[in-house]
Design a protein around this motif. Structure first.
Motif, PDB file in Angstrom:
ATOM      1  N   LEU A  20      46.310  40.201  44.865  1.00 49.03           N
ATOM      2  CA  LEU A  20      47.109  39.300  44.045  1.00 49.03           C
ATOM      3  C   LEU A  20      47.639  38.169  44.930  1.00 49.03           C
ATOM      4  O   LEU A  20      47.613  38.278  46.162  1.00 49.03           O
ATOM      5  CB  LEU A  20      48.262  40.083  43.415  1.00 49.03           C
ATOM      6  CG  LEU A  20      47.844  41.215  42.474  1.00 49.03           C
ATOM      7  CD1 LEU A  20      49.054  42.055  42.099  1.00 49.03           C
ATOM      8  CD2 LEU A  20      47.166  40.659  41.241  1.00 49.03           C
ATOM      9  N   PRO A  21      48.152  37.099  44.329  1.00 45.87           N
ATOM     10  CA  PRO A  21      48.673  35.990  45.145  1.00 45.87           C
ATOM     11  C   PRO A  21      49.760  36.400  46.148  1.00 45.87           C
ATOM     12  O   PRO A  21      49.881  35.791  47.204  1.00 45.87           O
ATOM     13  CB  PRO A  21      49.227  35.018  44.097  1.00 45.87           C
ATOM     14  CG  PRO A  21      48.404  35.275  42.886  1.00 45.87           C
ATOM     15  CD  PRO A  21      48.141  36.762  42.903  1.00 45.87           C
ATOM     16  N   ASP A  22      50.530  37.462  45.840  1.00 43.95           N
ATOM     17  CA  ASP A  22      51.579  37.900  46.770  1.00 43.95           C
ATOM     18  C   ASP A  22      51.048  38.801  47.883  1.00 43.95           C
ATOM     19  O   ASP A  22      51.803  39.284  48.712  1.00 43.95           O
ATOM     20  CB  ASP A  22      52.711  38.599  46.015  1.00 43.95           C
ATOM     21  CG  ASP A  22      52.289  39.915  45.373  1.00 43.95           C
ATOM     22  OD1 ASP A  22      51.128  40.340  45.530  1.00 43.95           O
ATOM     23  OD2 ASP A  22      53.137  40.521  44.686  1.00 43.95           O
ATOM     24  N   GLU A  54      36.589  35.758  46.005  1.00 51.97           N
ATOM     25  CA  GLU A  54      37.153  35.782  47.358  1.00 51.97           C
ATOM     26  C   GLU A  54      38.358  36.702  47.484  1.00 51.97           C
ATOM     27  O   GLU A  54      38.771  37.034  48.586  1.00 51.97           O
ATOM     28  CB  GLU A  54      37.506  34.366  47.843  1.00 51.97           C
ATOM     29  CG  GLU A  54      38.685  33.739  47.144  1.00 51.97           C
ATOM     30  CD  GLU A  54      38.314  32.917  45.913  1.00 51.97           C
ATOM     31  OE1 GLU A  54      39.222  32.297  45.353  1.00 51.97           O
ATOM     32  OE2 GLU A  54      37.136  32.911  45.498  1.00 51.97           O
ATOM     33  N   THR A  55      38.925  37.175  46.359  1.00 56.65           N
ATOM     34  CA  THR A  55      40.069  38.092  46.421  1.00 56.65           C
ATOM     35  C   THR A  55      39.650  39.558  46.428  1.00 56.65           C
ATOM     36  O   THR A  55      40.483  40.432  46.642  1.00 56.65           O
ATOM     37  CB  THR A  55      41.034  37.854  45.241  1.00 56.65           C
ATOM     38  OG1 THR A  55      40.387  38.213  44.021  1.00 56.65           O
ATOM     39  CG2 THR A  55      41.518  36.425  45.196  1.00 56.65           C
ATOM     40  N   ILE A  56      38.378  39.842  46.191  1.00 55.84           N
ATOM     41  CA  ILE A  56      37.898  41.222  46.086  1.00 55.84           C
ATOM     42  C   ILE A  56      37.771  41.845  47.463  1.00 55.84           C
ATOM     43  O   ILE A  56      37.169  41.273  48.368  1.00 55.84           O
ATOM     44  CB  ILE A  56      36.549  41.281  45.332  1.00 55.84           C
ATOM     45  CG1 ILE A  56      36.738  40.773  43.907  1.00 55.84           C
ATOM     46  CG2 ILE A  56      35.986  42.702  45.339  1.00 55.84           C
ATOM     47  CD1 ILE A  56      35.443  40.628  43.118  1.00 55.84           C
ATOM     48  N   VAL A  57      38.356  43.048  47.607  1.00 52.67           N
ATOM     49  CA  VAL A  57      38.271  43.765  48.883  1.00 52.67           C
ATOM     50  C   VAL A  57      37.387  45.003  48.795  1.00 52.67           C
ATOM     51  O   VAL A  57      36.929  45.502  49.818  1.00 52.67           O
ATOM     52  CB  VAL A  57      39.671  44.139  49.419  1.00 52.67           C
ATOM     53  CG1 VAL A  57      40.452  42.884  49.773  1.00 52.67           C
ATOM     54  CG2 VAL A  57      40.446  44.982  48.444  1.00 52.67           C
ATOM     55  N   ALA A  58      37.130  45.504  47.578  1.00 51.04           N
ATOM     56  CA  ALA A  58      36.263  46.671  47.400  1.00 51.04           C
ATOM     57  C   ALA A  58      35.831  46.750  45.938  1.00 51.04           C
ATOM     58  O   ALA A  58      36.538  46.272  45.050  1.00 51.04           O
ATOM     59  CB  ALA A  58      36.985  47.960  47.795  1.00 51.04           C
TER      60      ALA A  58
END
Length: 76
Positions: A20-22, A54-58
């Motif tokens: 998330l943005p935070d 680009e925010t996906i980690v898994a």
């Protein structure tokens, strides 16, 4: 930075963890509707989620949800 997370094929049930943005992480669980170089779209209980790649980690495919439990019978 190139995001090299591999996703299952469209139509499969997935869980996608993203930031998330935070900076906190959250998951989207549901059917993978689409995925391109910029956005992944998942249809889950919270509705349709458009997740920036680009925010996906898994991400991974998950089994179907369990069948609903039968309601207990009420005997007189």
């Amino acid at each position: 930075m190139v995001n090299r997370i591999r996703l299952p094929e469209v139509g499969h049930r997935v869980v996608v963890r993203y930031l998330l943005p935070d900076g906190m992480a959250t998951d989207a669980l549901g059917e993978l509707l689409s995925a391109d170089a910029e956005t992944v779209v998942v249809d889950g209980k919270r509705g349709i989620e458009h997740i920036p790649r680009e925010t996906i980690v898994a991400a991974k495919e998950v089994p179907p949800p369990p069948a609903p439990r039968p309601l207990p019978s009420i005997e007189p």
